[in-house]
Every structure is written in structure tokens, then in C-alpha cells.
Design an enzyme around this catalytic site. Structure first.
Site, PDB file in Angstrom:
ATOM      1  N   ASN A  35      -1.378 -11.200   8.104  1.00 12.29           N
ATOM      2  CA  ASN A  35      -2.310 -10.122   8.415  1.00 12.29           C
ATOM      3  C   ASN A  35      -3.748 -10.595   8.211  1.00 12.29           C
ATOM      4  O   ASN A  35      -4.100 -11.115   7.159  1.00 12.29           O
ATOM      5  CB  ASN A  35      -2.044  -8.926   7.497  1.00 12.29           C
ATOM      6  CG  ASN A  35      -2.971  -7.762   7.793  1.00 12.29           C
ATOM      7  OD1 ASN A  35      -2.952  -7.216   8.891  1.00 12.29           O
ATOM      8  ND2 ASN A  35      -3.813  -7.395   6.828  1.00 12.29           N
ATOM      9  N   GLU A  36      -4.551 -10.409   9.238  1.00 11.99           N
ATOM     10  CA  GLU A  36      -5.980 -10.745   9.181  1.00 11.99           C
ATOM     11  C   GLU A  36      -6.189 -12.182   8.698  1.00 11.99           C
ATOM     12  O   GLU A  36      -6.915 -12.454   7.741  1.00 11.99           O
ATOM     13  CB  GLU A  36      -6.759  -9.705   8.365  1.00 11.99           C
ATOM     14  CG  GLU A  36      -6.617  -8.331   9.016  1.00 11.99           C
ATOM     15  CD  GLU A  36      -7.546  -7.251   8.494  1.00 11.99           C
ATOM     16  OE1 GLU A  36      -8.031  -7.393   7.365  1.00 11.99           O
ATOM     17  OE2 GLU A  36      -7.779  -6.272   9.225  1.00 11.99           O
ATOM     18  N   HIS A  93       1.084  -9.349   4.203  1.00 15.24           N
ATOM     19  CA  HIS A  93      -0.039  -8.420   4.298  1.00 15.24           C
ATOM     20  C   HIS A  93      -0.748  -8.414   2.931  1.00 15.24           C
ATOM     21  O   HIS A  93      -0.524  -7.549   2.097  1.00 15.24           O
ATOM     22  CB  HIS A  93       0.429  -7.022   4.699  1.00 15.24           C
ATOM     23  CG  HIS A  93      -0.684  -6.128   5.162  1.00 15.24           C
ATOM     24  ND1 HIS A  93      -0.688  -5.484   6.378  1.00 15.24           N
ATOM     25  CD2 HIS A  93      -1.857  -5.779   4.570  1.00 15.24           C
ATOM     26  CE1 HIS A  93      -1.801  -4.781   6.510  1.00 15.24           C
ATOM     27  NE2 HIS A  93      -2.521  -4.929   5.415  1.00 15.24           N
ATOM     28  N   GLN A 120       0.801  -1.226   0.000  1.00 13.27           N
ATOM     29  CA  GLN A 120       0.000   0.000   0.000  1.00 13.27           C
ATOM     30  C   GLN A 120       0.835   1.277   0.000  1.00 13.27           C
ATOM     31  O   GLN A 120       0.299   2.345  -0.272  1.00 13.27           O
ATOM     32  CB  GLN A 120      -0.958  -0.020   1.198  1.00 13.27           C
ATOM     33  CG  GLN A 120      -2.009  -1.108   1.067  1.00 13.27           C
ATOM     34  CD  GLN A 120      -2.892  -1.218   2.289  1.00 13.27           C
ATOM     35  OE1 GLN A 120      -2.562  -1.925   3.236  1.00 13.27           O
ATOM     36  NE2 GLN A 120      -4.016  -0.532   2.286  1.00 13.27           N
TER      37      GLN A 120
HETATM   38  C1  BGC Z   1      -6.116  -4.036   6.204  1.00 18.25           C
HETATM   39  C2  BGC Z   1      -5.493  -2.814   5.575  1.00 18.25           C
HETATM   40  C3  BGC Z   1      -6.581  -1.899   5.022  1.00 18.25           C
HETATM   41  C4  BGC Z   1      -7.459  -1.469   6.186  1.00 18.25           C
HETATM   42  C5  BGC Z   1      -8.557  -0.488   5.808  1.00 18.25           C
HETATM   43  C6  BGC Z   1      -7.331  -3.723   7.054  1.00 18.25           C
HETATM   44  O1  BGC Z   1      -8.245  -4.742   6.881  1.00 18.25           O
HETATM   45  O2  BGC Z   1      -5.167  -4.756   6.931  1.00 18.25           O
HETATM   46  O3  BGC Z   1      -4.601  -3.220   4.578  1.00 18.25           O
HETATM   47  O4  BGC Z   1      -6.069  -0.812   4.332  1.00 18.25           O
HETATM   48  O5  BGC Z   1      -8.081  -2.607   6.737  1.00 18.25           O
HETATM   49  O6  BGC Z   1      -9.445  -1.045   4.907  1.00 18.25           O
END
Ligand code: BGC
Length: 436
Positions: free
Chosen positions: A186-187, A142, A48
């Protein structure tokens, strides 16, 4: 989370907001920042902000005609070249930590072949953090993956855990004691949520996208985490996390390691209690179990989602919404911290929290309310190891392009000039007192 617990939290928020009303916009310059023991940072992800992450699956998705990306990421914030000035700026703003991600496709551009120069790049980033009194906290995945990995089935490929663990071990060995913490995936709990979305006919595009790419690239196995089959990706993610933790601990046993979870503060409305339980059983329970084996539970929360008998509901009519159409709901932070702490008994790290808005006064209002909730958690002796705001910059917001502005720092899209917003110094110097 029970609705009784939520009611308590909401009452507390109202009290907190009343107490804060009348406080000046910017904090006392002499105020002692944060708590002595707490990481206080900003968060980004490589894709990003770095720019030109050409060798990734997401770059490929962006280029697909008729795809779901509004804009291309291009140079993003050119953080790849400007990280030194950026890290100095974070320190100047008052932060003591920075969560960023390593782009796997850069350090392993070809399967099994690691780039020393790119590994050195991330060492230089971590060193720049240390030189500025900032603790570097590193995400290893990520959302974006190397193109070669996606071509071989991505996170649907049973070989994925081994490949991911090898990459994580290589990074950890190279960074050694420079890293302050690692987040593997991530997530990691997105697959169950994505599985629900795919049941919605309006989201058929996701499945269509996978087929389109497989045909266009003549790669019948092409798969990326956002478009792959969640039923396959989910368990492979979990195994990959476990293998990655082992690989990291094998070379850096004292560095804390965990994964990050998306917590969307699901709340039942009348009649939605059973559905809420079903969602918790797929989206959260197995991941909280997993986190019990880790050094901490890391959560990312932005807003709430109300749940009725028929499932997740859109924000109620008339509520304030942010640029991503999520409800303006800073209480999600306190509620999510309490939930994760109660479910795991682990220290909670907040690795993302924030809002997308053009109006920085609304970000300031969000931060003030969220911080009041965080303070109440500390007052109740909940262990919170760190808070990382999403995001440092107005950056590339995936399929939504550059419009949603989550940043504490604005970035000129032509010149890359950084302009911190008032919210940046407010948060950087925020005072919390830890009772832990
Ligand atoms: C993610 C980010 C994203 C943010 C806002 C999160 O789920 O890890 O990459 O930009 O939310 O949408």
C-alpha cells in the site's frame, strides 16, 4: 500534470457541479448500480479495523510513551470477529467489491512459521465476500509489519524482499481463485515523500522515534516503514513488489496484481513549475514505470497539494478543510485518474478516495463531485477498473486516533454497532455509464 491540464479539469468540474445541482440527495432506488464491468467497493486495512493486532510494529509504536499516536487502536472496529455481518452490509448497500488487507503478523507470527488458522480466517473472509456477490481484493501490506520483521531491520533489511515474497506466495496459494485481485504494498511511493518530511525540523520526532524504540527494545535494528530511513526503504519496497508479483503469479497467473500509489494531486502555482517536476520525478515517475509491468495502476487520492518555488504549500487561506486539515478538493479524483492513465497507459483502479468529516452532507457533496469527474474520465474512454471508497468505517486513523471520520458507516466505540450514513447508500447505488 501540467497546469493547463488542471485548468481544463477545474472548468469541467464547475460544469459538472452545475449539472448536478438540484439532483436529489439519494439516488433513484431503481437505478442500475455502477457500470457492469467495474468493481465498486469500499476499502479498509487490517490494522485500522480488525482490532488487537498485537504482534505488529505499529502496536509497539502505539505503546511508546511520548510517541506520536494520539490514541491506541485497541479493539478498532472488531472487524476481525464481525466480518461476516460487515460484508453482508456492504452487499446490502449496493457494493460489489471489498478491498481489505491481510495482516502479515497474524499469518506469519514467527519468522518462517505460518498459522493455518489465521490463513483460514482470511479464506473465510474471501469466501464470505463471494457468498454475497462481492469480489474480494486483497492488500498484502498496509503499513503494519510483524514485530519479528521490524526487529530484524524491517524494510531496511536487504532480506525483506525475499521474506515478503514468501509471505505473499503463501497467502496467494491458500486463497487461490477466491481472490479477485492483489495489491502488494500500500502506497509504495511514500518513501520519497517521507524523505522530504524528514528535512523539516518539525518532523525530527520521526527520527527520534526510531532511536527511542531501538533503545527501549534493545533492538538496534528495529525499523518500521513509517519511521525507517526512506533512502533504504524506497528501493527495498520496489524490489519487494517485483518479487511478490512473481510469487503471486506463480500460483495464480490469472489474478490481476499491482501495488497502490498515493497521488496527492500536486499542482504548481506560479513559480513552482520546476519544483513540481522535481517532486514528480521522485514521487511518481519511477512508480509509474514500475506499474507499466503490472496489470493495472492503483491510485489513492484525497485532495491536492499546491507547489511553489519553495516546495509544498499548505491549503490557501479560507478554503474548506476536512478533519485531516486537507483541502476539500474532490476534483483530485478526476485529475489523478487522468494523470495515472496518461503516464502508464494502464487501466486505473482507484483503491482509496474520500474525506474525513463529521458532516455527512459534506461527504455527499464530495462524492457527487468526485463521481462527476469519474464519469468524465469514462466518457473520455479512460479505462477505470474499479473504485473503492475510503473507508467503509469510521476507523483507526493511525497517529490521529479515532477522531477523523472517513467512514461511510459509523461504528459505536463501546458496542461496535454499525450505522450506515446517508452517503453509504448514495455511493453504493451510484449510477455511472461506462463508455469503455
Ligand atoms: C492510507 C490509509 C489512511 C488514509 C487516510 C491512506 O494514505 O492508505 O490507511 O487511513 O490514507 O489518511
Amino acid at each position: 500534470m501540467t497546469s493547463a491540464a488542471q485548468n481544463v479539469s477545474r472548468r469541467q468540474i464547475v460544469k459538472g457541479v452545475a449539472a448536478l445541482a438540484g439532483a436529489s440527495l439519494l439516488p433513484d432506488a431503481k437505478a442500475a448500480p455502477k457500470t457492469p464491468s467495474m468493481l465498486w467497493g469500499v476499502s479498509t486495512s487490517a490494522y485500522q479495523v480488525e482490532g488487537n493486532n498485537l504482534n505488529t510494529d505499529i502496536w509497539m509504536l502505539e505503546q511508546m510513551p511520548g510517541g506520536f499516536f494520539k490514541e491506541r487502536s485497541g479493539d478498532a472496529c472488531d472487524h476481525y470477529h464481525r466480518f461476516r455481518e460487515d460484508i453482508q452490509l456492504f452487499a446490502k448497500l449496493g457494493f460489489n467489491s471489498y478491498r481489505f488487507s491481510v495482516e502479515w503478523a497474524r499469518v506469519e507470527p514467527i519468522k518462517g512459521s505460518f498459522s493455518q488458522a489465521e490463513l483460514d480466517h482470511y479464506v473465510a473472509m474471501a469466501q464470505a465476500c463471494r457468498d454475497n456477490g462481492i469480489v474480494p481484493c486483497i492488500t498484502l501490506h498496509h503499513f503494519s509489519s510483524p514485530l519479528w520483521f521490524a526487529r530484524q531491520g524491517g524494510w531496511e533489511n536487504p532480506e525483506a524482499p525475499e521474506l515478503f515474497a514468501r509471505y505473499c506466495g503463501t497467502v496467494a496459494e491458500k486463497l487461490g481463485p477466491l481472490a479477485g485481485a492483489y495489491f502488494t504494498i500500500n502506497e509504495i511511493n511514500l518513501p520519497p515523500e517521507l524523505a522530504r518530511y524528514r528535512l523539516n525540523p518539525a518532523m525530527a520526532g520521526l527520527i527520534h522515534m526510531q532511536e527511542m524504540i531501538q533503545k527501549a527494545t534493545n533492538q538496534p535494528n528495529f525499523s518500521s516503514m513509517l519511521i525507517g530511513d526512506p533512502a533504504k526503504v524506497g528501493p527495498i519496497f520496489i524490489e519487494s513488489h517485483k518479487r511478490a508479483v512473481k510469487a503471486i503469479k506463480a500460483c495464480c497467473s490469472t489474478v490481476p496484481v499491482g501495488m497502490t500509489l498515493a497521488l496527492r494531486d500536486h499542482q504548481a502555482v506560479a513559480g513552482g513549475e520546476a519544483t513540481l517536476k522535481e517532486i514528480q520525478a521522485t514521487d511518481y515517475d519511477p512508480y509509474f514505470e514500475l506499474a507499466k509491468q503490472d496489470d493495472f495502476v492503483a491510485i489513492q487520492c484525497y485532495s491536492r497539494v499546491r507547489v511553489g518555488a519553495g516546495g509544498e504549500m499548505p491549503p490557501a487561506d479560507g478554503v474548506e478543510k476536512t478533519q485531516t486539515d486537507w483541502e476539500f478538493y474532490p476534483a483530485a479524483l478526476e485529475e489523478s485518474i487522468r494523470y495515472a492513465a496518461a503516464q502508464t497507459g494502464k487501466p486505473v483502479w482507484v483503491t482509496e478516495n474520500g474525506i474525513a468529516t463529521e458532516d455527512d452532507t459534506r461527504r455527499i457533496a464530495y462524492i457527487r463531485e468526485a463521481m462527476a469527474g469519474l464519469q468524465r474520465c469514462l466518457d473520455d474512454k479512460i479505462r477505470v477498473g474499479g473504485y473503492f471508497h475510503w473507508s467503509a468505517f469510521d476507523n483507526f486513523e493511525w497517529n490521529s486516533g479515532y477522531r477523523p471520520h472517513f467512514g461511510l458507516i459509523a461504528v459505536d466505540r463501546q458496542t461496535f454497532v454499525r450505522t450506515p450514513k446517508p452517503s453509504a447508500s448514495l455511493l453504493g447505488h451510484y449510477t455511472l455509464k461506462s463508455k469503455v
